[in-house]
Write an enzyme that holds these catalytic residues in place. Structure first.
Site, short mmCIF file in Angstrom:
data_model
loop_
_atom_site.label_atom_id
_atom_site.label_comp_id
_atom_site.label_asym_id
_atom_site.label_seq_id
_atom_site.Cartn_x
_atom_site.Cartn_y
_atom_site.Cartn_z
N GLU A 158 0.74 -1.22 -0.35
CA GLU A 158 0.02 0.21 0.34
C GLU A 158 0.55 1.78 0.50
O GLU A 158 0.27 2.12 0.73
CB GLU A 158 -0.87 0.06 1.24
CG GLU A 158 -1.92 -1.88 1.38
CD GLU A 158 -2.97 -1.95 2.40
OE1 GLU A 158 -2.54 -0.67 3.38
OE2 GLU A 158 -3.63 -2.45 2.53
N GLU A 263 -6.51 -10.67 -0.99
CA GLU A 263 -6.96 -9.99 -0.44
C GLU A 263 -8.88 -10.85 0.43
O GLU A 263 -9.49 -9.19 0.75
CB GLU A 263 -6.66 -8.87 0.91
CG GLU A 263 -5.43 -9.27 1.65
CD GLU A 263 -4.87 -7.78 1.84
OE1 GLU A 263 -5.70 -6.62 2.21
OE2 GLU A 263 -3.41 -7.50 2.06
O1 9MR Z 1 -7.01 -7.72 8.92
C1 9MR Z 1 -6.48 -7.39 9.33
C2 9MR Z 1 -7.41 -6.56 10.83
O2 9MR Z 1 -7.14 -8.01 11.56
C3 9MR Z 1 -5.81 -5.70 11.07
O3 9MR Z 1 -6.71 -4.83 12.67
C4 9MR Z 1 -5.80 -4.28 10.00
C5 9MR Z 1 -5.02 -2.90 10.65
O4 9MR Z 1 -4.17 -2.68 10.06
O5 9MR Z 1 -5.48 -4.89 9.23
C6 9MR Z 1 -5.96 -6.20 8.54
O6 9MR Z 1 -5.85 -6.42 6.88
C7 9MR Z 1 -4.97 -5.67 6.05
C8 9MR Z 1 -3.66 -6.26 5.50
O7 9MR Z 1 -2.78 -5.72 6.41
C9 9MR Z 1 -3.51 -4.93 3.98
N1 9MR Z 1 -5.04 -4.72 3.42
C10 9MR Z 1 -5.78 -4.33 4.05
C11 9MR Z 1 -6.10 -5.36 5.53
C12 9MR Z 1 -7.54 -5.25 5.70
O8 9MR Z 1 -7.25 -3.37 6.46
#
Ligand code: 9MR
Length: 369
Positions: A158, A263
């Protein structure tokens, strides 16, 4: 990968499921995603700590049976794995690697460089030199430790804005826009046996895609290794950008990159923006959580139709797609129950809260019949 060679029979999953939830008879056979799509692409899931520690036998049985690749949902992010300047905490990451090895699951490690979920100390680093040291040590220590143990890394996650420009992150501010190339250079030296990917959301959208292509070209032109690109795929019911997705698959593949959907989930609840910027929030009110007591059949069918259309497109481009990973095993696990409105009941995946296959699962499987 040796991980793909041995598969436990789906019948074992059936027996466990039958015994534990009593909803399938021994004669009924639930197909296995990883087997059905074996010749097309690998099928992955995000894993949380409870799943890595096998706290729920139903989840454990389903994971081992359905998936041949997995991404740690949180436990390899910097704030957990590198909490202090000179302290690394590898316990959970090591557990994940061992769990996946035991279950013949290849690990896509996530993620080395991301502006979110950074340890507190990283924000306090003042000098550029110290920040460079943190950046280099972080990547090389972790990438070297797991080289040969994980299949791939999301090296940078990102780094782009929606208009394709670089996000104004702490990395950009301290290191300038060459930080992405530097991250891949350091990772390639530390992990010569690991595939290296750039990962983002909305990078199928034309403007962000153009920025992503320019970013990756810079890495390639510097002679630095990058093996693939991840399109996260946090999409919305009835709004799949199929044309943009197809153009993206073609354009990224034409750059010599492996293309991955990293994802995947399809949001069924109201949200007034696209993407997955975790800093964005919306106000909670009862109308925002309409399916607390179950998903209406009409929405369930729409979800199934969306997944069917998406997988039909994936199959059309199976020669370019390496992996399709769902962001969670079952609806109960999904981050979309807590974002951008806390405490909602969401239904974005192929398995429900009881780990039962949803109509979307059967639609996707039926594409191969
Ligand atoms: O699924 C993840 C969630 O449990 C966390 O709280 C969050 C915190 O930033 O990150 C989520 O995963 C993310 C991933 O690492 C990167 N792309 C977006 C995902 C959804 O937010």
């Amino acid at each position: 990968m040796i991980y793909y060679k041995k598969y436990m029979p789906c019948a074992l999953f059936l027996m466990l499921l039958t015994a534990s939830v009593g909803q399938l008879t021994a004669q009924e056979k639930l197909p296995c995603l990883k087997k059905v799509f074996k010749k097309d692409f690998t099928i992955g899931t995000a894993l949380n700590t409870a799943q890595i520690e096998e706290r729920d036998p139903k989840a454990a049985a389903l994971i081992a049976e359905q998936f041949n690749t997995a991404t740690p949902e949180n436990i390899m992010k910097a704030e957990i794995i590198h909490p202090k300047w000179d302290t690394y905490n590898f316990e959970l990451a090591d557990k994940m690697v061992a769990y996946c090895k035991k279950n013949n699951i290849a690990v896509n490690a996530h993620t080395l460089i991301w502006h979110s979920q950074l340890p507190r100390f990283a924000y306090g680093i003042q000098s550029v030199d110290s920040f460079k040291t943190f950046f280099t040590n972080h990547i090389s220590t972790i990438a070297a430790r797991y080289d040969g143990k994980v299949f791939s890394w999301d090296v940078v996650n990102e780094a782009l804005n929606e208009d394709g420009t670089m996000r104004n992150s702490v990395f950009l501010k301290k290191l300038g826009d060459s930080f992405v190339t530097s991250a891949f250079r350091i990772a390639a030296a530390a992990a010569p046996n690991t595939e290296l990917y750039y990962n983002d959301y909305n990078n199928e959208q034309p403007k962000k895609r153009a920025g992503c292509i320019a970013l990756i070209k810079k890495i390639q032109e510097a002679g630095v290794r990058i093996d693939g690109v991840g399109i996260q795929g946090h999409w919305h019911l009835g709004k799949l950008p199929l044309k943009d997705i197809e153009e993206s698959i073609e354009q990224y593949a034409a750059m010599g990159l492996k293309v991955m959907f990293t994802e995947l989930d399809i949001e069924v609840l109201k949200r007034d923006f696209e993407g997955a910027d975790v800093s964005q929030r919306m106000k909670s009110d009862p109308t925002m959580d309409p399916y607390k007591n179950g998903l209406p059949d009409s929405i369930q069918e729409k979800l199934a139709a969306d997944y069917e259309a998406l997988f039909a497109l994936f199959l059309k481009h199976r020669d370019k797609i390496e992996r399709v990973t769902f962001w969670g095993v079952d609806d109960g696990q999904s981050w979309l129950n807590g974002w951008p409105v806390p405490g909602r009941t969401n239904y974005p995946l192929l398995f429900d809260r009881e780990f039962k296959a949803k109509p979307a699962f059967y639609k996707v499987i039926a594409l191969k019949k």
